[in-house]
Motif scaffolding. Structure first.
Motif, mmCIF file in Angstrom:
data_model
loop_
_atom_site.group_PDB
_atom_site.id
_atom_site.type_symbol
_atom_site.label_atom_id
_atom_site.label_comp_id
_atom_site.label_asym_id
_atom_site.label_seq_id
_atom_site.Cartn_x
_atom_site.Cartn_y
_atom_site.Cartn_z
ATOM 1 N N LEU A 77 0.835 -1.206 0.000
ATOM 2 C CA LEU A 77 0.000 0.000 0.000
ATOM 3 C C LEU A 77 0.867 1.254 0.000
ATOM 4 C CD1 LEU A 77 -2.781 -0.998 2.558
ATOM 5 C CD2 LEU A 77 -3.056 -0.681 0.086
ATOM 6 N N PRO A 78 0.470 2.270 -0.757
ATOM 7 C CA PRO A 78 1.300 3.479 -0.874
ATOM 8 C C PRO A 78 1.727 4.091 0.464
ATOM 9 C CG PRO A 78 -0.442 3.536 -2.512
ATOM 10 C CD PRO A 78 -0.710 2.332 -1.633
ATOM 11 N N SER A 79 0.856 4.098 1.443
ATOM 12 C CA SER A 79 1.194 4.729 2.726
ATOM 13 C C SER A 79 2.196 3.916 3.551
ATOM 14 C CB SER A 79 -0.073 4.981 3.542
ATOM 15 O OG SER A 79 -0.763 3.771 3.768
ATOM 16 N N TYR A 80 2.520 2.702 3.121
ATOM 17 C CA TYR A 80 3.474 1.853 3.840
ATOM 18 C C TYR A 80 4.764 1.631 3.064
ATOM 19 C CZ TYR A 80 -0.092 0.878 7.295
ATOM 20 O OH TYR A 80 -1.018 1.001 8.290
ATOM 21 N N ARG A 81 4.922 2.284 1.932
ATOM 22 C CA ARG A 81 6.132 2.111 1.133
ATOM 23 C C ARG A 81 7.320 2.809 1.790
ATOM 24 N NH1 ARG A 81 3.149 3.004 -4.642
ATOM 25 N NH2 ARG A 81 1.952 1.062 -4.521
ATOM 26 N N GLY A 82 8.504 2.308 1.480
ATOM 27 C CA GLY A 82 9.726 2.892 2.025
ATOM 28 C C GLY A 82 10.040 2.446 3.435
ATOM 29 N N LYS A 83 9.358 1.421 3.911
ATOM 30 C CA LYS A 83 9.549 0.935 5.276
ATOM 31 C C LYS A 83 10.141 -0.472 5.320
ATOM 32 C CE LYS A 83 5.559 3.693 6.750
ATOM 33 N NZ LYS A 83 6.293 4.907 6.909
ATOM 34 N N GLY A 84 10.614 -0.968 4.163
ATOM 35 C CA GLY A 84 11.252 -2.280 4.123
ATOM 36 C C GLY A 84 10.309 -3.452 3.925
ATOM 37 N N LEU A 85 9.037 -3.180 3.718
ATOM 38 C CA LEU A 85 8.071 -4.282 3.580
ATOM 39 C C LEU A 85 8.268 -5.060 2.280
ATOM 40 C CD1 LEU A 85 4.907 -2.472 4.962
ATOM 41 C CD2 LEU A 85 6.455 -4.029 6.164
ATOM 42 N N ALA A 86 8.532 -4.370 1.189
ATOM 43 C CA ALA A 86 8.776 -5.075 -0.073
ATOM 44 C C ALA A 86 10.018 -5.957 0.053
ATOM 45 C CB ALA A 86 8.923 -4.083 -1.223
ATOM 46 N N CYS A 87 11.044 -5.453 0.707
ATOM 47 C CA CYS A 87 12.264 -6.256 0.918
ATOM 48 C C CYS A 87 11.951 -7.509 1.737
ATOM 49 C CB CYS A 87 13.329 -5.423 1.627
ATOM 50 S SG CYS A 87 14.007 -4.092 0.617
ATOM 51 N N GLY A 88 11.170 -7.340 2.785
ATOM 52 C CA GLY A 88 10.798 -8.491 3.604
ATOM 53 C C GLY A 88 10.015 -9.532 2.820
ATOM 54 N N LEU A 89 9.130 -9.077 1.960
ATOM 55 C CA LEU A 89 8.346 -10.003 1.136
ATOM 56 C C LEU A 89 9.234 -10.718 0.123
ATOM 57 C CD1 LEU A 89 5.184 -7.782 0.644
ATOM 58 C CD2 LEU A 89 5.223 -10.033 1.768
ATOM 59 N N ILE A 90 10.151 -10.006 -0.498
ATOM 60 C CA ILE A 90 11.072 -10.634 -1.456
ATOM 61 C C ILE A 90 11.921 -11.688 -0.745
ATOM 62 C CG2 ILE A 90 13.074 -10.250 -2.950
ATOM 63 C CD1 ILE A 90 11.838 -7.437 -3.563
ATOM 64 N N GLU A 91 12.434 -11.363 0.431
ATOM 65 C CA GLU A 91 13.236 -12.330 1.191
ATOM 66 C C GLU A 91 12.424 -13.571 1.529
ATOM 67 O OE1 GLU A 91 14.558 -9.923 4.448
ATOM 68 O OE2 GLU A 91 16.183 -9.020 3.269
ATOM 69 N N LYS A 92 11.166 -13.373 1.917
ATOM 70 C CA LYS A 92 10.292 -14.500 2.256
ATOM 71 C C LYS A 92 10.090 -15.399 1.034
ATOM 72 C CE LYS A 92 7.488 -15.926 5.621
ATOM 73 N NZ LYS A 92 8.028 -16.516 6.829
ATOM 74 N N VAL A 93 9.824 -14.799 -0.121
ATOM 75 C CA VAL A 93 9.626 -15.579 -1.343
ATOM 76 C C VAL A 93 10.906 -16.322 -1.705
ATOM 77 C CG1 VAL A 93 9.307 -15.371 -3.853
ATOM 78 C CG2 VAL A 93 7.741 -14.199 -2.294
ATOM 79 N N MET A 94 12.041 -15.652 -1.685
ATOM 80 C CA MET A 94 13.298 -16.296 -2.066
ATOM 81 C C MET A 94 13.601 -17.483 -1.157
ATOM 82 S SD MET A 94 15.844 -13.248 -3.424
ATOM 83 C CE MET A 94 16.268 -12.726 -1.791
ATOM 84 N N PHE A 95 13.389 -17.316 0.131
ATOM 85 C CA PHE A 95 13.635 -18.413 1.064
ATOM 86 C C PHE A 95 12.692 -19.581 0.782
ATOM 87 C CE2 PHE A 95 12.806 -20.693 5.028
ATOM 88 C CZ PHE A 95 14.097 -21.067 5.378
ATOM 89 N N ASP A 96 11.418 -19.279 0.577
ATOM 90 C CA ASP A 96 10.417 -20.322 0.349
ATOM 91 C C ASP A 96 10.722 -21.128 -0.909
ATOM 92 O OD1 ASP A 96 7.601 -21.447 1.021
ATOM 93 O OD2 ASP A 96 7.442 -20.856 -1.094
ATOM 94 N N VAL A 97 10.985 -20.445 -2.017
ATOM 95 C CA VAL A 97 11.195 -21.188 -3.267
ATOM 96 C C VAL A 97 12.527 -21.937 -3.245
ATOM 97 C CG1 VAL A 97 9.596 -19.807 -4.617
ATOM 98 C CG2 VAL A 97 12.011 -19.188 -4.591
ATOM 99 N N ALA A 98 13.524 -21.401 -2.565
ATOM 100 C CA ALA A 98 14.791 -22.125 -2.423
ATOM 101 C C ALA A 98 14.572 -23.406 -1.614
ATOM 102 C CB ALA A 98 15.846 -21.244 -1.774
#
Length: 148
Positions: A77-98
């Motif tokens: 959501l736009p009001s939550y951007r820039g707080k590291g949430l996208a990075c956390g989601l990418i890390e979660k996906v990378m760990f899961d698929v690995a």
């Protein structure tokens, strides 16, 4: 701000639809498509929650055989951007698929979105293909990939 990252539940469907409508002008996933992905055995859907509110999500398609996993959608959501949430989601996906045995992760990104391109490059994604007129609004894309 403390965020929790977890697998998405079917009960998150309304929040996921709200995020789609808030984040994308075109190429949105429909409610039916979101429901399908939440129920999919091979798909990985994760959410970012702040104060128990779903504020972002990542959808990864996990095909059979030796094909790479594909990060299909990532939105915060736009009001939550820039707080590291996208990075956390990418890390979660990378760990899961690995953990599932995938060796590569691919995605498509708008060429005219330098902030998002930079985010993916920060995680080691490299351009492997040009995709002219890829999006419904006619925008060009790049296909990016990284090894896991």
């Amino acid at each position: 701000m403390e965020a929790i990252f977890r697998r998405a539940w079917l009960s998150d469907l309304d929040a996921l639809q709200d995020i789609e409508e808030s984040c994308f002008l075109s190429d949105r996933l429909s409610r039916r498509q979101l429901r399908y992905h939440l129920r999919g055995i091979r798909n990985a859907v994760f959410v970012a929650c702040v104060d128990e509110q779903v504020v972002g999500y990542a959808l990864c398609l996990c095909p059979p055989n030796d094909r790479p996993a594909r990060l299909h959608s990532l939105a915060v959501l736009p009001s939550y951007r820039g707080k590291g949430l996208a990075c956390g989601l990418i890390e979660k996906v990378m760990f899961d698929v690995a953990q599932k045995g995938y060796r590569r992760l691919r995605l498509e990104v708008r060429k005219n979105d330098p902030d998002t391109v930079a985010l993916y490059q920060k995680f080691g994604f490299l351009k492997i293909d040009d995709l002219p007129v890829y999006y419904g609004d006619g925008a060009d894309a790049w296909r990016l990939q990284r090894s896991l």
